[in-house]
Design a protein around this motif. Structure first.
Motif, PDB file in Angstrom:
ATOM      1  N   MET A 108       0.835  -1.192   0.000  1.00  0.00           N
ATOM      2  CA  MET A 108       0.000   0.000   0.000  1.00  0.00           C
ATOM      3  C   MET A 108       0.875   1.249   0.000  1.00  0.00           C
ATOM      4  N   ALA A 109       0.275   2.349  -0.432  1.00  0.00           N
ATOM      5  CA  ALA A 109       0.944   3.640  -0.373  1.00  0.00           C
ATOM      6  C   ALA A 109       0.125   4.562   0.518  1.00  0.00           C
ATOM      7  N   ALA A 110       0.818   5.280   1.392  1.00  0.00           N
ATOM      8  CA  ALA A 110       0.175   6.365   2.129  1.00  0.00           C
ATOM      9  C   ALA A 110      -0.134   7.441   1.095  1.00  0.00           C
ATOM     10  N   TYR A 111      -1.346   7.959   1.121  1.00  0.00           N
ATOM     11  CA  TYR A 111      -1.796   8.779   0.001  1.00  0.00           C
ATOM     12  C   TYR A 111      -2.698   9.900   0.487  1.00  0.00           C
ATOM     13  N   ASN A 112      -2.550  11.065  -0.122  1.00  0.00           N
ATOM     14  CA  ASN A 112      -3.426  12.202   0.127  1.00  0.00           C
ATOM     15  C   ASN A 112      -4.400  12.267  -1.048  1.00  0.00           C
ATOM     16  N   LEU A 113      -5.657  11.923  -0.821  1.00  0.00           N
ATOM     17  CA  LEU A 113      -6.643  11.910  -1.896  1.00  0.00           C
ATOM     18  C   LEU A 113      -6.946  13.315  -2.415  1.00  0.00           C
ATOM     19  N   ASP A 114      -6.767  14.340  -1.580  1.00  0.00           N
ATOM     20  CA  ASP A 114      -7.039  15.714  -2.014  1.00  0.00           C
ATOM     21  C   ASP A 114      -6.010  16.203  -3.022  1.00  0.00           C
ATOM     22  N   THR A 115      -4.743  15.850  -2.800  1.00  0.00           N
ATOM     23  CA  THR A 115      -3.691  16.292  -3.727  1.00  0.00           C
ATOM     24  C   THR A 115      -3.431  15.268  -4.834  1.00  0.00           C
ATOM     25  N   GLY A 116      -3.899  14.037  -4.613  1.00  0.00           N
ATOM     26  CA  GLY A 116      -3.657  12.991  -5.607  1.00  0.00           C
ATOM     27  C   GLY A 116      -2.210  12.532  -5.627  1.00  0.00           C
ATOM     28  N   ARG A 117      -1.541  12.631  -4.462  1.00  0.00           N
ATOM     29  CA  ARG A 117      -0.117  12.304  -4.396  1.00  0.00           C
ATOM     30  C   ARG A 117       0.192  11.442  -3.172  1.00  0.00           C
ATOM     31  N   PRO A 118       1.246  10.633  -3.295  1.00  0.00           N
ATOM     32  CA  PRO A 118       1.696   9.898  -2.112  1.00  0.00           C
ATOM     33  C   PRO A 118       2.158  10.866  -1.034  1.00  0.00           C
ATOM     34  N   ARG A 119       2.166  10.388   0.185  1.00  0.00           N
ATOM     35  CA  ARG A 119       2.617  11.183   1.326  1.00  0.00           C
ATOM     36  C   ARG A 119       3.433  10.263   2.227  1.00  0.00           C
ATOM     37  N   ARG A 120       4.181  10.844   3.118  1.00  0.00           N
ATOM     38  CA  ARG A 120       4.946  10.040   4.084  1.00  0.00           C
ATOM     39  C   ARG A 120       4.014   9.547   5.189  1.00  0.00           C
ATOM     40  N   ILE A 121       4.302   8.377   5.696  1.00  0.00           N
ATOM     41  CA  ILE A 121       3.547   7.850   6.821  1.00  0.00           C
ATOM     42  C   ILE A 121       3.924   8.673   8.052  1.00  0.00           C
ATOM     43  N   SER A 122       2.918   9.169   8.768  1.00  0.00           N
ATOM     44  CA  SER A 122       3.163  10.067   9.900  1.00  0.00           C
ATOM     45  C   SER A 122       3.719   9.298  11.100  1.00  0.00           C
ATOM     46  N   GLU A 123       4.291  10.041  12.041  1.00  0.00           N
ATOM     47  CA  GLU A 123       4.821   9.431  13.272  1.00  0.00           C
ATOM     48  C   GLU A 123       3.710   8.728  14.054  1.00  0.00           C
ATOM     49  N   ALA A 124       2.544   9.346  14.128  1.00  0.00           N
ATOM     50  CA  ALA A 124       1.415   8.725  14.840  1.00  0.00           C
ATOM     51  C   ALA A 124       1.012   7.416  14.167  1.00  0.00           C
ATOM     52  N   GLU A 125       1.006   7.397  12.838  1.00  0.00           N
ATOM     53  CA  GLU A 125       0.678   6.170  12.113  1.00  0.00           C
ATOM     54  C   GLU A 125       1.754   5.111  12.339  1.00  0.00           C
ATOM     55  N   LEU A 126       3.025   5.530  12.313  1.00  0.00           N
ATOM     56  CA  LEU A 126       4.123   4.585  12.570  1.00  0.00           C
ATOM     57  C   LEU A 126       4.018   3.983  13.962  1.00  0.00           C
ATOM     58  N   ASP A 127       3.662   4.801  14.952  1.00  0.00           N
ATOM     59  CA  ASP A 127       3.486   4.308  16.315  1.00  0.00           C
ATOM     60  C   ASP A 127       2.377   3.263  16.385  1.00  0.00           C
ATOM     61  N   PHE A 128       1.259   3.542  15.718  1.00  0.00           N
ATOM     62  CA  PHE A 128       0.160   2.581  15.699  1.00  0.00           C
ATOM     63  C   PHE A 128       0.576   1.295  14.991  1.00  0.00           C
ATOM     64  N   LEU A 129       1.180   1.396  13.824  1.00  0.00           N
ATOM     65  CA  LEU A 129       1.575   0.230  13.038  1.00  0.00           C
ATOM     66  C   LEU A 129       2.639  -0.604  13.724  1.00  0.00           C
ATOM     67  N   ALA A 130       3.449   0.032  14.581  1.00  0.00           N
ATOM     68  CA  ALA A 130       4.503  -0.687  15.300  1.00  0.00           C
ATOM     69  C   ALA A 130       3.934  -1.787  16.191  1.00  0.00           C
ATOM     70  N   ARG A 131       2.682  -1.631  16.640  1.00  0.00           N
ATOM     71  CA  ARG A 131       2.035  -2.673  17.453  1.00  0.00           C
ATOM     72  C   ARG A 131       1.953  -4.005  16.730  1.00  0.00           C
ATOM     73  N   TYR A 132       1.852  -3.931  15.407  1.00  0.00           N
ATOM     74  CA  TYR A 132       1.614  -5.120  14.594  1.00  0.00           C
ATOM     75  C   TYR A 132       2.813  -5.484  13.730  1.00  0.00           C
ATOM     76  N   THR A 133       3.996  -4.990  14.129  1.00  0.00           N
ATOM     77  CA  THR A 133       5.216  -5.234  13.377  1.00  0.00           C
ATOM     78  C   THR A 133       6.088  -6.236  14.120  1.00  0.00           C
ATOM     79  N   ASP A 134       6.681  -7.136  13.362  1.00  0.00           N
ATOM     80  CA  ASP A 134       7.535  -8.183  13.958  1.00  0.00           C
ATOM     81  C   ASP A 134       8.866  -7.632  14.435  1.00  0.00           C
ATOM     82  N   SER A 135       9.408  -6.675  13.719  1.00  0.00           N
ATOM     83  CA  SER A 135      10.759  -6.187  14.050  1.00  0.00           C
ATOM     84  C   SER A 135      10.749  -5.053  15.038  1.00  0.00           C
TER      85      SER A 135
END
Length: 135
Positions: A108-135
């Motif tokens: 998947m790509a982190a995406y801004n639908l308003d600009t129609g462009r990819p975006r960086r995954i935010s720190e808050a999103e990284l913190d949430f996703l880290a719960r489900y990461t093996d490493s």
């Protein structure tokens, strides 16, 4: 590794003429589990969700066994395989206690639908996703 598990009820309409869940439905099962997992991470308002969207670029499914229609739900497990920059890869298992029906990944790509462009995954999103990461 911690996996998000969604017990997904099967629907009669999911079954094909052979009484098995049609393989195309497995992508919908993955989407349903992923969406429920992301509910806690995504903004509550529509504008925020549009600016912090994720879009699927690729799905790969390895079918392991036919999934017969039944009343009991099937578990859809989701976890983070890789996450950096604007790219997110999720792993999936569609299974019950005794049988693996499918293993899959989505890129998947982190995406801004308003600009129609990819975006960086935010720190808050990284913190949430880290719960489900093996490493």
């Amino acid at each position: 590794m911690i996996k998000y598990t969604y017990p997904l009820p099967l629907r009669w309409a999911d079954a094909d003429a052979y009484g098995h869940v049609n393989n195309a439905k497995f992508l919908q099962y993955m989407e349903e589990a992923r969406t429920r997992m992301f509910q806690e991470m995504l903004p509550a308002d529509e504008a925020g969700r549009r600016q912090h969207a994720f879009v699927v670029g690729r799905s790969v499914v390895d079918y392991r066994a036919p999934l017969p229609y039944r009343d009991a739900p099937v578990d859809v497990n989701v976890w983070v395989v890789a996450c950096r920059g604007a790219r997110l890869e999720l792993g999936y298992e569609i299974r019950d206690a005794d049988q693996m029906y499918a293993e899959a990944t989505t890129t998947m790509a982190a995406y801004n639908l308003d600009t129609g462009r990819p975006r960086r995954i935010s720190e808050a999103e990284l913190d949430f996703l880290a719960r489900y990461t093996d490493s």
